[in-house]
Design an enzyme around this catalytic site. Sequence first.
Site: not given
Ligand SMILES: O=C(O)C1=C[C@@H](OP(=O)(O)O)[C@@H](O)[C@H](O)C1
Ligand SMILES: C=C(OP(=O)(O)O)C(=O)O
Length: 442
Positions: A55, A98, A329, A357, A401-402, A427
């Site tokens: 990422d 992703n 998460d 994901e 990944h999770r 990821k």
């Molecule tokens: O802003 C961020 O860093 C994130 C927000 C969350 O997503 P959502 O807002 O889509 O739930 C989380 O699930 C993602 O892993 C990271």
């Molecule tokens: C939802 C996730 O990732 P993303 O930042 O791609 O949304 C995650 O890392 O669980």
Amino acid sequence: MSDAPHLSHLDLSPVRTARGTVALPGSKSISNRVLLLAALAEGTTRVTGLLDSDDTRVMLAALRALGVPVAQGSDSSEVSVTGAARFPGSHATLFMGNAGTAIRPLTAALAMMGGHYLLSGVPRMHERPIGDLVDALRMLGARVAYQGKEGYPPLSIGVGDLTLKGPVRVNGSVSSQFLTALLLAAPLATAATGRDFVIEVDGELISKPYVEITLNLMARFGVTAHRDGWTRFTVPASARYTSPGQILVEGDASSASYFLALGAIGGGPVRVTGVGEGSIQGDVAFANTLAAMGATVHTGPDWIETTGVRVAQGERLRAFDSDFNLIPDAAMTAAVLALYADGPCTLRNIASWRVKETDRIHAMETELRKLGATVTATHDSLTVTPPAHWTPAEIGTWDDHRMAMCFSLAAFGGQPVRILDPNCVSKTFPTYFDVYAGLVAG
Ligand SMILES: O=C(O)C1=C[C@@H](OP(=O)(O)O)[C@@H](O)[C@H](O)C1
Ligand SMILES: C=C(OP(=O)(O)O)C(=O)O
């Protein structure tokens, strides 16, 4: 994208105890925000503690493709980024993998700058919604077009005309990353319009702690957004990012959840370092979930430690019925811990799992059943009844990944567990299974 040799599967033998200390990799959410902020800020920012994973690699590659000077430090956790109010490059084709934290904020920044850009990702990224963000950007006057399906990447960006005088409205009920994206890019809008940039949120905002991370980091780069609860945010017309010079990325609190959970089921103590009392990440609240389940949690300035029960000896965690909207998460870790509870456990308000994901509610339901659990799901919840008899299982990870990381916790059930495609952890945590192996024992 990972450098690791490809493995089709990883066999985890049954384990009984977990103890040790883990230096966490950097937070994904903080790393990608800081890289973008540094690229938009006057001056050079030395970033330390940066996460090195798929990422962050796509974010770094995109910034380099946009002409942003990025110098590698002494190792992969350190970079120096020299920013400016605009990116040097006005044309680029960007692959975003992703990474939601890369494509959504970059889309907002590039659309507000104007130029000729194409953003795409892996096939799953093209199924993850972005329409609410595109609607908001179009309302502002930006030019964004869908290259495939309406509402989803890939996207093309052109030169718009940011003429909107009133507030921009954005739906907050699908992903908080749309609001985060508009906030991070806001100084580009104020520079173009000469006016305050006002964002109004429609719907019930989900994943709120991630917006707190955004506001906190913007302030570190000199921009304070004024807010009215969770519904209205104003970035002043004068907003310009300036480099803080140096910034240290905290350890990843979502990655910490797997290890803290290990301490809770494998006796412990397990200590994670890199996050602690002053953390700006909402996922540190997962420690409260563990405490409610019966683990003992201690927190210091830069560490969290858990001790707990020994589920391999038949001890049980307390069952829960909780709303996980604030920690979507880390909630996946709780879903797997439910296997060791003294009764059925329910996770509520997790509809966002369906557009991450993979469809995580469906994936979790499918894989937990393989271990012998009884699982029911609704559109936004999951109920897990622990197995009466555990079955050896081959766990699909759904390119998530999770899924791979949280199912490593299933090795305390007394049966072998095979994790398919373990490299998908790249990821956010390429070395996850090595660290896991260093903590557990049979
Ligand atoms: O802003 C961020 O860093 C994130 C927000 C969350 O997503 P959502 O807002 O889509 O739930 C989380 O699930 C993602 O892993 C990271
Ligand atoms: C939802 C996730 O990732 P993303 O930042 O791609 O949304 C995650 O890392 O669980």
